[in-house]
Design an enzyme around this catalytic site. Structure first.
Site, PDB file in Angstrom:
ATOM      1  N   CYS A 187      87.523  48.492  45.068  1.00  0.00           N
ATOM      2  CA  CYS A 187      87.863  49.062  44.332  1.00  0.00           C
ATOM      3  C   CYS A 187      88.827  48.300  43.731  1.00  0.00           C
ATOM      4  CB  CYS A 187      88.314  50.102  44.808  1.00  0.00           C
ATOM      5  SG  CYS A 187      87.643  51.479  42.925  1.00  0.00           S
ATOM      6  N   CYS A 194      82.413  50.039  38.651  1.00  0.00           N
ATOM      7  CA  CYS A 194      84.003  51.116  39.003  1.00  0.00           C
ATOM      8  C   CYS A 194      84.253  52.010  37.656  1.00  0.00           C
ATOM      9  CB  CYS A 194      85.157  49.561  38.774  1.00  0.00           C
ATOM     10  SG  CYS A 194      87.389  50.357  38.896  1.00  0.00           S
TER      11      CYS A 194
END
Length: 450
Positions: free
Chosen positions: A201, A379
């Site tokens: 991430c 994301c």
């Protein structure tokens, strides 16, 4: 781990006993590497290494394919975490306990849970070695071992976390320290870091920065905060469309970005952070901090380094379209532990799981894989307590958006999707093997516009 990568001294049974008819060749028409079987204490048709998002979703899918009694998952952890929520936990918007469930509760019913750690892989003999030298053999292997955090590669950590004013949203042990440091902030530098390694991430290191800025604005402390994003990268984000939007936000909120700065040391007792200037190797800069959020260096799990299934760095070496191993056709990889050239996220795992399901189905039928993974990843860039830019993109760093709107805009709806809808989808669809990413929704959305 010196033993890793060394062939295990397992005796092998004749292949005809368990897979091939007498007189059959050792390799199938696909070159399926299932000729040798390790003389192990146990055997499963499908063995899954790792009980994170990739491992659980694939075990659920494989249960429906070959039956629960023929599937096993190797996972030592008693607790399963929905880690994307930790961004909000670190900002005080969610409680840590809401991100956790017992591993037993997410393990597909009837699937064998092997509560142990993988010590070595021997794909030439279709077996793995666990702790206490226990060996397990398999017909098909799915590697979903995730990524390892290496706080210890930063001098002064992890012991520095015993001091105040420092936290990290990447660990269950330090995420609540972020919230404490955020609340206790008085005046000075607030530094947010991004390491010189692949990370899971990649948006998370700056999400907590935007949330912190919003919190201090709300509590009247913003004028006393000098917010710094010290990143080892040369850009704010890898996809231009979203990078342009983030650059505007950074400018509007008076945040300073220092590129090519890699955190190498934390002197927590002095509240000092030392960064190396990557454009001038060996040259370091010392920053005083009132708050420090650390994104640790990351890398492949130790068991994969120098393993036969891994590339030269230690990532599982898979075909980027099919997720099948490049050398061993009965071995597959998913998620953060692979060398897929895309951002390592739970959204990527979802999209990969649908492709891998189809790949394994065809391989089991002795057919060539046809479905291709396009590198889809997502994301949700949290830019405030009710704002998100939903970044979705592919292998080519080109936007691959689900909704027929400009997703580079901050939106309240996308925040609620991140904070409320996605956790529900994770626990109730992805981990049960029913969510393969938003591609079908994207097709419907865009068909509706024609």
């Amino acid at each position: 781990m010196a033993a890793i990568g060394v062939a295990l001294s397992c005796s092998c049974l004749r292949p005809g006993v368990w897979l091939l008819k007498p007189g059959a060749q050792k390799m199938s028409s696909l070159g399926l590497h299932t000729a040798a079987r390790c003389a192990a204490k146990d055997y499963y048709e499908v063995l899954v290494l790792g009980g994170g998002s990739g491992g659980i979703t694939m075990s659920a899918r494989m249960k429906r394919k070959v039956g629960a009694e023929n599937v096993a998952v190797v996972e030592p952890s008693k607790t399963h975490y929905y880690q994307p929520l930790w961004t909000l936990v670190g900002a005080g918007a969610k409680q840590l306990e809401t991100s956790a469930r017992p591993t037993e509760s997410v393990m597909p019913k009837g699937v064998e849970w092997i509560k142990s750690r993988v010590m070595a892989l021997d794909p030439d003999k279709n077996c793995i070695r666990l702790e206490n030298d226990v060996k397990i053999s398999y017909k098909y292997l799915i590697i979903a071992l995730g990524i390892s955090l290496h706080y210890e590669k930063i001098k002064g950590l992890p012991e520095g976390f015993h001091h105040p004013k420092i936290g990290s949203n990447y660990s269950v042990h330090t995420v609540e320290k972020t919230w404490k440091a955020l609340q206790d902030f008085k005046e000075g530098n607030a530094i947010f870091t991004f390491p010189n390694t692949p990370v899971k991430c990649a948006g998370a290191p700056q999400k907590i920065m935007y949330l912190s800025e919003a919190y201090w604005r709300k509590t009247g402390k913003r004028p006393k905060a000098n917010i710094l994003f010290n990143t080892s990268l040369g850009v704010i984000f890898g996809v231009k469309k979203y990078a342009d939007a983030l650059t505007e936000i950074i400018k509007e909120r008076n945040i300073s970005v220092n590129y090519k700065r890699n955190l190498v040391e934390v002197r927590a007792d002095k509240q000092e952070a030392v960064f190396e200037n990557l454009d001038k190797p060996g040259v370091t800069e010392v920053y005083q901090y009132e708050m420090l959020h650390v994104t640790p260096p990351m890398g492949p799990p130790d068991v994969l380094i120098n393993s036969p299934v891994s590339d030269e760095i230690g990532w599982v070496d898979v075909n980027k379209e099919t997720l099948q191993h490049t050398k061993y056709p009965n071995v597959f990889g998913i998620g953060d532990c692979t060398n897929l050239p895309t951002s390592k996220t739970a959204a990527a795992v979802a999209a990969q799981s649908g492709v891998l399901d189809k790949t394994i189905s065809l391989v089991m039928k002795n057919q060539l894989p046809t479905k291709k993974y396009d590198g889809y990843t997502s994301c949700p860039l949290v830019t405030g307590y009710n704002k998100v830019i939903l970044a979705e993109f592919d292998y080519n760093a080109q936007p691959l958006e689900t909704f027929p709107i400009d997703q580079s805009k901050e939106r309240i709806t996308m925040y609620h999707m991140k904070a409320d809808m996605m956790p529900f989808l994770y626990w109730n669809a992805l981990l049960k093997g029913y969510w393969g990413g938003p591609a079908p929704i994207r097709k419907l959305m865009h068909l509706g516009l024609k």
